[in-house]
Motif scaffolding. Structure first.
Motif, PDB file in Angstrom:
ATOM      1  N   ALA A   1       0.837  -1.269   0.184  1.00 62.72           N
ATOM      2  CA  ALA A   1       0.066   0.048   0.026  1.00 62.72           C
ATOM      3  C   ALA A   1       0.745   1.150  -0.052  1.00 62.72           C
ATOM      4  O   ALA A   1       0.506   2.113  -0.855  1.00 62.72           O
ATOM      5  N   PRO A   2       1.783   1.349   0.761  1.00 59.22           N
ATOM      6  CA  PRO A   2       2.681   2.635   0.529  1.00 59.22           C
ATOM      7  C   PRO A   2       3.472   2.814  -0.587  1.00 59.22           C
ATOM      8  O   PRO A   2       3.433   3.959  -1.054  1.00 59.22           O
ATOM      9  N   SER A   3       3.739   1.842  -1.403  1.00 61.87           N
ATOM     10  CA  SER A   3       4.107   2.087  -2.651  1.00 61.87           C
ATOM     11  C   SER A   3       2.954   2.570  -3.891  1.00 61.87           C
ATOM     12  O   SER A   3       3.544   2.935  -4.802  1.00 61.87           O
ATOM     13  N   LEU A   4       2.011   2.535  -3.435  1.00 61.07           N
ATOM     14  CA  LEU A   4       1.046   3.072  -4.297  1.00 61.07           C
ATOM     15  C   LEU A   4       0.402   4.567  -4.162  1.00 61.07           C
ATOM     16  O   LEU A   4      -0.320   5.076  -4.765  1.00 61.07           O
ATOM     17  N   GLY A   5       1.430   5.084  -3.165  1.00 63.72           N
ATOM     18  CA  GLY A   5       1.188   6.746  -3.174  1.00 63.72           C
ATOM     19  C   GLY A   5       0.957   7.233  -1.857  1.00 63.72           C
ATOM     20  O   GLY A   5       0.746   8.395  -1.677  1.00 63.72           O
ATOM     21  N   SER A   6       0.613   6.484  -0.685  1.00 64.99           N
ATOM     22  CA  SER A   6       0.495   6.640   0.473  1.00 64.99           C
ATOM     23  C   SER A   6       1.667   7.049   1.416  1.00 64.99           C
ATOM     24  O   SER A   6       1.765   7.748   2.483  1.00 64.99           O
ATOM     25  N   ALA A   7       2.847   6.813   0.703  1.00 60.21           N
ATOM     26  CA  ALA A   7       4.142   7.293   1.445  1.00 60.21           C
ATOM     27  C   ALA A   7       4.236   8.697   1.314  1.00 60.21           C
ATOM     28  O   ALA A   7       5.010   9.197   2.243  1.00 60.21           O
ATOM     29  N   ALA A   8       3.819   9.509   0.400  1.00 62.03           N
ATOM     30  CA  ALA A   8       3.892  10.856   0.275  1.00 62.03           C
ATOM     31  C   ALA A   8       3.367  11.480   1.504  1.00 62.03           C
ATOM     32  O   ALA A   8       4.027  12.576   1.815  1.00 62.03           O
ATOM     33  N   ARG A   9       2.172  10.990   2.201  1.00 65.83           N
ATOM     34  CA  ARG A   9       1.664  11.652   3.163  1.00 65.83           C
ATOM     35  C   ARG A   9       1.878  10.798   4.428  1.00 65.83           C
ATOM     36  O   ARG A   9       1.577   9.711   4.291  1.00 65.83           O
ATOM     37  N   PRO A  10       1.968  11.551   5.472  1.00 67.17           N
ATOM     38  CA  PRO A  10       2.157  10.755   6.667  1.00 67.17           C
ATOM     39  C   PRO A  10       1.051  10.145   7.238  1.00 67.17           C
ATOM     40  O   PRO A  10      -0.040  10.593   6.903  1.00 67.17           O
TER      41      PRO A  10
ATOM     42  N   ILE B   1      19.531   6.608   1.116  1.00 67.55           N
ATOM     43  CA  ILE B   1      18.762   5.261   1.705  1.00 67.55           C
ATOM     44  C   ILE B   1      17.459   5.866   1.898  1.00 67.55           C
ATOM     45  O   ILE B   1      16.673   4.809   1.839  1.00 67.55           O
ATOM     46  N   GLU B   2      17.094   6.892   2.213  1.00 70.65           N
ATOM     47  CA  GLU B   2      15.602   7.366   2.324  1.00 70.65           C
ATOM     48  C   GLU B   2      14.809   7.088   0.910  1.00 70.65           C
ATOM     49  O   GLU B   2      13.792   6.358   0.624  1.00 70.65           O
ATOM     50  N   ALA B   3      15.483   7.106  -0.161  1.00 73.82           N
ATOM     51  CA  ALA B   3      15.192   7.051  -1.546  1.00 73.82           C
ATOM     52  C   ALA B   3      14.691   5.716  -1.703  1.00 73.82           C
ATOM     53  O   ALA B   3      13.725   5.291  -2.302  1.00 73.82           O
ATOM     54  N   ILE B   4      15.718   4.779  -1.450  1.00 75.82           N
ATOM     55  CA  ILE B   4      15.381   3.331  -1.428  1.00 75.82           C
ATOM     56  C   ILE B   4      14.490   2.670  -0.804  1.00 75.82           C
ATOM     57  O   ILE B   4      13.602   1.979  -1.144  1.00 75.82           O
ATOM     58  N   LEU B   5      14.333   3.292   0.724  1.00 75.31           N
ATOM     59  CA  LEU B   5      13.184   2.728   1.348  1.00 75.31           C
ATOM     60  C   LEU B   5      11.888   3.370   1.019  1.00 75.31           C
ATOM     61  O   LEU B   5      10.911   2.540   0.885  1.00 75.31           O
ATOM     62  N   LYS B   6      11.821   4.536   0.601  1.00 72.63           N
ATOM     63  CA  LYS B   6      10.570   4.907  -0.059  1.00 72.63           C
ATOM     64  C   LYS B   6      10.251   4.278  -1.385  1.00 72.63           C
ATOM     65  O   LYS B   6       8.824   3.850  -1.568  1.00 72.63           O
ATOM     66  N   LYS B   7      11.035   3.741  -2.319  1.00 68.09           N
ATOM     67  CA  LYS B   7      10.836   3.077  -3.313  1.00 68.09           C
ATOM     68  C   LYS B   7      10.277   1.672  -2.693  1.00 68.09           C
ATOM     69  O   LYS B   7       9.511   1.257  -3.598  1.00 68.09           O
ATOM     70  N   HIS B   8      10.625   1.143  -1.759  1.00 68.39           N
ATOM     71  CA  HIS B   8      10.226  -0.306  -1.340  1.00 68.39           C
ATOM     72  C   HIS B   8       8.828  -0.091  -0.260  1.00 68.39           C
ATOM     73  O   HIS B   8       8.603  -1.033  -0.025  1.00 68.39           O
ATOM     74  N   GLY B   9       8.775   1.409  -0.157  1.00 72.35           N
ATOM     75  CA  GLY B   9       7.377   1.328   0.906  1.00 72.35           C
ATOM     76  C   GLY B   9       7.524   1.047   2.194  1.00 72.35           C
ATOM     77  O   GLY B   9       6.818   0.852   2.905  1.00 72.35           O
ATOM     78  N   ILE B  10       9.058   1.414   2.668  1.00 76.16           N
ATOM     79  CA  ILE B  10       8.925   1.129   4.003  1.00 76.16           C
ATOM     80  C   ILE B  10       9.351   2.708   4.771  1.00 76.16           C
ATOM     81  O   ILE B  10       9.968   3.525   4.210  1.00 76.16           O
TER      82      ILE B  10
END
Length: 148
Positions: free
Chosen positions: A110-119, A139-148
């Motif tokens: 679910a975070p990789s579908l776009g909810s990672a942008a908003r807390p 590192i943050e970019a990699i984590l965001k890419k994987h939805g973490i």
């Protein structure tokens, strides 16, 4: 003579396997293996090869019928216990197939579908401090890419 020896050895091996299976706390399977392993001895004791000779008056033959009866009783008892529990091999296989189809974490993507942008509600927004924040941007970019 050889047939009796082979059947006796097969039965002894089967009973040994049943003991090992029972030691592993699989009592229904152990009882079923014991039943299968008693069949050759029962057939030898009944004298299937020399059936017409004098089976009807042989105490060994009647003991063989008793052993076959015990094997049948074990089969019937294990089937009754399985039916009472409601679990058969097909049920266990179907349950195993159903478990394999389920996702380990269905909402993990679910975070990789776009909810990672908003807390998320209840979570404070990550603070973006100056200085060391730039060191971890990759590192943050990699984590965001994987939805973490």
């Amino acid at each position: 003579m050889i047939a009796e020896t082979v059947c006796s050895a097969a039965s002894a091996a089967g009973l040994g396997i049943a003991v090992v299976t029972a030691y592993r706390k699989r009592f229904l399977a152990a009882a079923r293996i014991a039943a299968y392993s008693l069949v050759p001895v029962g057939l030898v004791m009944t004298g299937v090869v020399g059936w017409l000779a004098d089976t009807a008056f042989s105490p060994t033959a009647w003991a063989g019928f008793g052993v076959l009866g015990a094997a049948w009783a074990l089969f019937a008892a294990t089937r009754a216990v399985e039916r009472r529990r409601g679990s058969t091999r097909a049920d266990r296989r179907a349950a195993a197939r159903g478990k394999r189809r389920d996702a380990v974490a269905p909402t993990a993507s679910a975070p990789s579908l776009g909810s990672a942008a908003r807390p998320a509600a209840g979570r404070p927004a990550p603070s973006r401090g100056t200085g060391s924040g730039e060191d971890f941007s990759d590192i943050e970019a990699i984590l965001k890419k994987h939805g973490i």
